[in-house]
Enzyme design. Structure first.
Site, PDB file in Angstrom:
ATOM      1  N   CYS A   1      45.091  34.678  38.587  1.00 30.20           N
ATOM      2  CA  CYS A   1      44.729  36.101  38.580  1.00 30.20           C
ATOM      3  C   CYS A   1      43.391  36.376  39.259  1.00 30.20           C
ATOM      4  O   CYS A   1      43.271  37.309  40.047  1.00 30.20           O
ATOM      5  CB  CYS A   1      44.740  36.652  37.152  1.00 30.20           C
ATOM      6  SG  CYS A   1      43.576  35.851  36.035  1.00 30.20           S
TER       7      CYS A   1
ATOM      8  N   HIS B   1      42.254  37.405  31.640  1.00 33.67           N
ATOM      9  CA  HIS B   1      43.160  37.849  32.693  1.00 33.67           C
ATOM     10  C   HIS B   1      42.564  39.071  33.381  1.00 33.67           C
ATOM     11  O   HIS B   1      41.964  39.922  32.737  1.00 33.67           O
ATOM     12  CB  HIS B   1      44.536  38.193  32.099  1.00 33.67           C
ATOM     13  CG  HIS B   1      45.589  38.424  33.132  1.00 33.67           C
ATOM     14  ND1 HIS B   1      46.009  37.438  33.998  1.00 33.67           N
ATOM     15  CD2 HIS B   1      46.291  39.537  33.460  1.00 33.67           C
ATOM     16  CE1 HIS B   1      46.945  37.932  34.808  1.00 33.67           C
ATOM     17  NE2 HIS B   1      47.124  39.200  34.509  1.00 33.67           N
TER      18      HIS B   1
ATOM     19  N   HIS C   1      48.520  41.925  39.896  1.00 33.13           N
ATOM     20  CA  HIS C   1      47.926  40.736  39.301  1.00 33.13           C
ATOM     21  C   HIS C   1      48.831  39.538  39.539  1.00 33.13           C
ATOM     22  O   HIS C   1      49.949  39.685  40.015  1.00 33.13           O
ATOM     23  CB  HIS C   1      47.696  40.955  37.789  1.00 33.13           C
ATOM     24  CG  HIS C   1      48.961  41.146  37.004  1.00 33.13           C
ATOM     25  ND1 HIS C   1      49.283  40.371  35.923  1.00 33.13           N
ATOM     26  CD2 HIS C   1      49.988  42.019  37.138  1.00 33.13           C
ATOM     27  CE1 HIS C   1      50.449  40.762  35.411  1.00 33.13           C
ATOM     28  NE2 HIS C   1      50.887  41.760  36.135  1.00 33.13           N
TER      29      HIS C   1
END
Length: 157
Positions: free
Chosen positions: A65, A117, A129
């Site tokens: 990510c 994340h 993402h």
């Protein structure tokens, strides 16, 4: 539909691949093609869409990510940012979720411990993402999983 034909601008040549790109992402984001303005951003997403997830990855062989976020920032905004999620938290000015604009970062706690994340906000609650299961993709912040794990949003300084 005659009206539609007359409303298209004849001053600029119709770039069919660009038109298709805009249509494709307008559909994914639930907006009109006219709302897809940052061609560089959507071209980047299109080129990377579906690249598999790889922890610590930073290229199309596999990306995580923060690696995706850093690659996107360099390619689209010509800015070098950290490719470590925790470090990225320190590189943003915290903003309210309601103030999110295209290119802002959204952070999530997906491991139950801390911010783990990151994604890049697009529009209409959607963000791009690198997901561990599906690789590079667009998700909706209103999905229950992301609503539960959302921590904060930030604008890159």
């Amino acid at each position: 539909c005659k009206h539609h034909q007359t409303s298209t601008k004849t001053s600029e040549p119709l770039n069919s691949s660009l038109t298709l790109l805009k249509k494709k992402y307008a559909e994914k984001l639930g907006v009109s093609a006219a709302d897809i303005k940052n061609e560089k951003l959507y071209q980047f997403i299109n080129d990377w869409y579906g690249v598999k997830y790889k922890y610590g990855g930073k290229d199309k062989a596999g990306v995580d990510c923060s690696g995706l976020t850093a690659a996107l920032y360099l390619a689209v905004y010509k800015k070098t940012i950290s490719s470590n999620t925790k470090d990225l938290v320190g590189e943003v000015k915290k903003i309210k979720e309601s103030d999110l604009k295209e290119g802002d970062l959204v952070f999530f706690n997906t491991n139950g411990k801390s911010i783990s994340h990151v994604g890049v906000y697009l529009q209409n609650h959607k963000f791009v993402h690198a997901s561990t299961k599906k690789g590079v993709m667009i998700s909706d912040m209103n999905e229950p999983y992301f609503k539960q794990t959302y921590v904060m949003s930030g604008k890159v300084k």
